[in-house]
Design a protein around this motif. Structure first.
Motif, PDB file in Angstrom:
ATOM      1  N   MET A 221       0.844  -1.203   0.000  1.00 43.76           N
ATOM      2  CA  MET A 221       0.000   0.000   0.000  1.00 43.76           C
ATOM      3  C   MET A 221       0.878   1.251   0.000  1.00 43.76           C
ATOM      4  O   MET A 221       1.992   1.226   0.505  1.00 43.76           O
ATOM      5  N   ASN A 222       0.325   2.303  -0.578  1.00 36.26           N
ATOM      6  CA  ASN A 222       1.046   3.569  -0.638  1.00 36.26           C
ATOM      7  C   ASN A 222       1.380   4.047   0.779  1.00 36.26           C
ATOM      8  O   ASN A 222       0.503   4.270   1.606  1.00 36.26           O
TER       9      ASN A 222
ATOM     10  N   GLN B 130      -0.856   9.412   5.908  1.00 35.56           N
ATOM     11  CA  GLN B 130      -1.900  10.450   5.948  1.00 35.56           C
ATOM     12  C   GLN B 130      -3.149   9.961   6.676  1.00 35.56           C
ATOM     13  O   GLN B 130      -3.822  10.739   7.345  1.00 35.56           O
ATOM     14  N   ILE B 131      -3.421   8.674   6.518  1.00 40.79           N
ATOM     15  CA  ILE B 131      -4.564   8.121   7.279  1.00 40.79           C
ATOM     16  C   ILE B 131      -4.240   8.204   8.771  1.00 40.79           C
ATOM     17  O   ILE B 131      -5.077   8.569   9.593  1.00 40.79           O
ATOM     18  N   LYS B 132      -2.987   7.867   9.089  1.00 37.01           N
ATOM     19  CA  LYS B 132      -2.567   7.936  10.495  1.00 37.01           C
ATOM     20  C   LYS B 132      -2.733   9.364  11.024  1.00 37.01           C
ATOM     21  O   LYS B 132      -3.247   9.584  12.125  1.00 37.01           O
ATOM     22  N   ALA B 133      -2.309  10.323  10.202  1.00 39.66           N
ATOM     23  CA  ALA B 133      -2.403  11.729  10.605  1.00 39.66           C
ATOM     24  C   ALA B 133      -3.858  12.178  10.747  1.00 39.66           C
ATOM     25  O   ALA B 133      -4.173  13.043  11.564  1.00 39.66           O
ATOM     26  N   ALA B 134      -4.727  11.552   9.953  1.00 40.05           N
ATOM     27  CA  ALA B 134      -6.150  11.928  10.003  1.00 40.05           C
ATOM     28  C   ALA B 134      -6.775  11.615  11.359  1.00 40.05           C
ATOM     29  O   ALA B 134      -7.792  12.190  11.737  1.00 40.05           O
ATOM     30  N   PHE B 135      -6.167  10.694  12.085  1.00 42.46           N
ATOM     31  CA  PHE B 135      -6.712  10.320  13.396  1.00 42.46           C
ATOM     32  C   PHE B 135      -5.905  10.917  14.550  1.00 42.46           C
ATOM     33  O   PHE B 135      -6.102  10.521  15.699  1.00 42.46           O
ATOM     34  N   GLU B 136      -4.992  11.814  14.228  1.00 42.08           N
ATOM     35  CA  GLU B 136      -4.200  12.402  15.304  1.00 42.08           C
ATOM     36  C   GLU B 136      -5.100  13.170  16.269  1.00 42.08           C
ATOM     37  O   GLU B 136      -6.029  13.862  15.848  1.00 42.08           O
ATOM     38  N   ALA B 137      -4.788  13.051  17.532  1.00 37.06           N
ATOM     39  CA  ALA B 137      -5.560  13.762  18.548  1.00 37.06           C
ATOM     40  C   ALA B 137      -4.692  14.861  19.132  1.00 37.06           C
ATOM     41  O   ALA B 137      -3.467  14.809  19.000  1.00 37.06           O
ATOM     42  N   PRO B 138      -5.295  15.857  19.768  1.00 39.80           N
ATOM     43  CA  PRO B 138      -4.468  16.883  20.430  1.00 39.80           C
ATOM     44  C   PRO B 138      -3.561  16.245  21.482  1.00 39.80           C
ATOM     45  O   PRO B 138      -3.880  15.172  22.002  1.00 39.80           O
ATOM     46  N   ILE B 139      -2.476  16.891  21.789  1.00 38.17           N
ATOM     47  CA  ILE B 139      -1.521  16.310  22.762  1.00 38.17           C
ATOM     48  C   ILE B 139      -2.194  16.214  24.139  1.00 38.17           C
ATOM     49  O   ILE B 139      -2.773  17.203  24.613  1.00 38.17           O
ATOM     50  N   PRO B 140      -2.152  15.049  24.761  1.00 39.73           N
ATOM     51  CA  PRO B 140      -2.795  14.939  26.093  1.00 39.73           C
ATOM     52  C   PRO B 140      -2.054  15.803  27.116  1.00 39.73           C
ATOM     53  O   PRO B 140      -0.823  15.785  27.166  1.00 39.73           O
TER      54      PRO B 140
ATOM     55  N   LEU C 266      -0.093   7.448   1.724  1.00 39.00           N
ATOM     56  CA  LEU C 266      -1.507   7.402   2.089  1.00 39.00           C
ATOM     57  C   LEU C 266      -1.670   6.838   3.506  1.00 39.00           C
ATOM     58  O   LEU C 266      -2.457   7.337   4.303  1.00 39.00           O
TER      59      LEU C 266
ATOM     60  N   LYS D 249      -1.101  13.633  30.864  1.00 38.50           N
ATOM     61  CA  LYS D 249      -0.500  12.294  30.766  1.00 38.50           C
ATOM     62  C   LYS D 249       0.656  12.086  31.756  1.00 38.50           C
ATOM     63  O   LYS D 249       0.662  11.116  32.529  1.00 38.50           O
TER      64      LYS D 249
END
Lengths: 153, 243
Positions: free
Chosen positions: B1-2, B8-18, B5, B21
């Protein structure tokens, strides 16, 4: 189990479910406290799945209570702080969000939290084949959606 | 797989820094759950005297084997000593029963069978190391084969372990240490006794008998370990005080 790493992953998972960073962090911490305090779990090598199951149930409870609405404007603000090909990232993010929730969850677990197919099978309760098939379907839909916008060849 | 991509999919689910923690992780009383850390913790609970006495027994056995003129007497004396090594192990494993701590240990984070199995494994590995070093040194000195020495030395040890466990499984005694001492003494005495008419029992035509006895004691030990662990699983709450 690496606590620091798992904390980030569970937090990301909760954020994906609730779209509220403060609430996601509360749920993440509650997940770990419940996981470490409970006595019913037997150490049989399925800790990750068990952790995700607790997080999932807590998120569902919270979701039922608050009926959280996804705020896309906040997310776009977060993205704008990125460095390279911001436009592509925004396009991918939007394309991901157009997918059905179950496919989004699978993509999130597989590519963002980097879980194996077996772990995803345990968390979602669907068969390995179904997980594989759904991820392929999600990828296909994603590529189609990106092709329309000329972001993917 | 590309790959692009995928990232970018991983980045699409990034959350703000906790934000909380570090404070949470620092305050969390998190015990390392990796399996080996559990075994290290359990090893630290085994009394020092167990390690010291086992080591002392090994040294004494080596002393006997090297300073005894007749090889066959050396084997006999060492095999008479080894039931006491079994006694040390069994006494350590029966600690929770002897101190009436089974109920308390059953209510802890790790169940008592889990703890007992871990301690069995630790002590078993330790004894295996002792046995291997003893067998290697003795086979070099006496000239007997490794397998033959294993049969002569390990059989009384296994018999002591299995009989002590059998007593613990089938008799509800208040103090198992006396019965364990009796069993170890009995097998030790038997080992000394069989040499009295001469070294006949260590001759070649009795080898098949030793093999059978060894296999029997091994199977008996496995059976008794299984029921020992099972007995711990079904232990009734407060049963000792009722008796």
């Amino acid at each position: 189990m690496e606590l620091q790493e798992q904390y980030d992953k569970i937090y990301r998972y909760c954020y994906f479910k609730l779209r509220d960073s403060s609430l996601a962090e509360d749920i993440t911490q509650e997940t770990f406290l419940r996981f470490l305090n409970q006595n019913s779990y037997r150490d049989i090598g399925k800790e990750t799945a068990y952790l995700y199951t607790i997080a999932k149930n807590l998120c569902m409870n919270e979701y039922q209570k608050r009926k959280t609405v996804i705020s896309s404007s906040e997310e776009l603000e977060e993205i704008s702080s990125g460095q390279e090909d911001i436009e592509t990232r925004i396009a991918v993010k939007e394309a991901v969000h157009t997918l059905p929730a179950d496919l989004q969850e699978l993509l999130m677990l597989r590519f963002s939290n980097e879980l194996s197919l077996q772990e995803i099978t345990r968390i979602t309760g669907i068969s390995r084949f179904a997980v594989y098939r759904k991820i392929n379907l999600a990828m296909k839909q994603l590529k189609q959606s990106l092709r329309k916008e000329d972001f993917y060849e | 797989m590309n790959k692009k991509l995928r990232s970018q999919i991983k980045a699409a689910f990034e959350a703000p820094i906790p934000e909380r923690k570090d404070a949470f992780v620092a305050n969390l009383n998190y015990s390392d759950r990796r399996p080996w850390s559990f075994y290290i913790t359990q090893a630290s609970y085994i009394r020092k005297r167990v390690w010291i006495l086992s080591g002392a027994l090994l040294l004494f056995a080596l002393y006997i084997s090297f300073f005894c003129n007749e090889n066959i007497y050396a084997i006999c004396c060492v095999s008479a000593l080894l039931p006491f090594l079994a006694l040390i192990v069994i006494t350590e494993l029966s600690r929770s029963a002897s101190f009436h701590m089974e109920e308390l240990e059953l209510s802890c984070k790790y169940s008592l069978p889990h703890v007992i199995l871990a301690r069995m494994l630790i002590l078993g590995c330790f004894n295996l190391i002792l046995f291997l070093s003893l067998l290697l040194l003795m086979s070099g000195k006496t000239g007997d084969s490794f397998i033959r020495l294993t049969l002569y030395l390990l059989t009384p040890y296994l018999l002591t372990c299995s009989c002590s466990l059998a007593v613990m499984n089938h008799k509800n005694l208040l103090d198992y240490s006396i019965s364990n001492i009796g069993i170890a003494g009995f097998f030790s005495f038997i080992q000394l006794l069989i040499i009295l008419p001469g070294p006949t029992l260590y001759e070649n035509h009795y080898l098949s008998g030793w093999i059978l006895l060894f296999l029997f004691s091994l199977l008996l030990l496995l059976k008794e370990v299984r029921s020992f662990i099972k007995h711990k699983e079904v232990l009734q709450w407060n049963s000792l005080s009722i008796d």
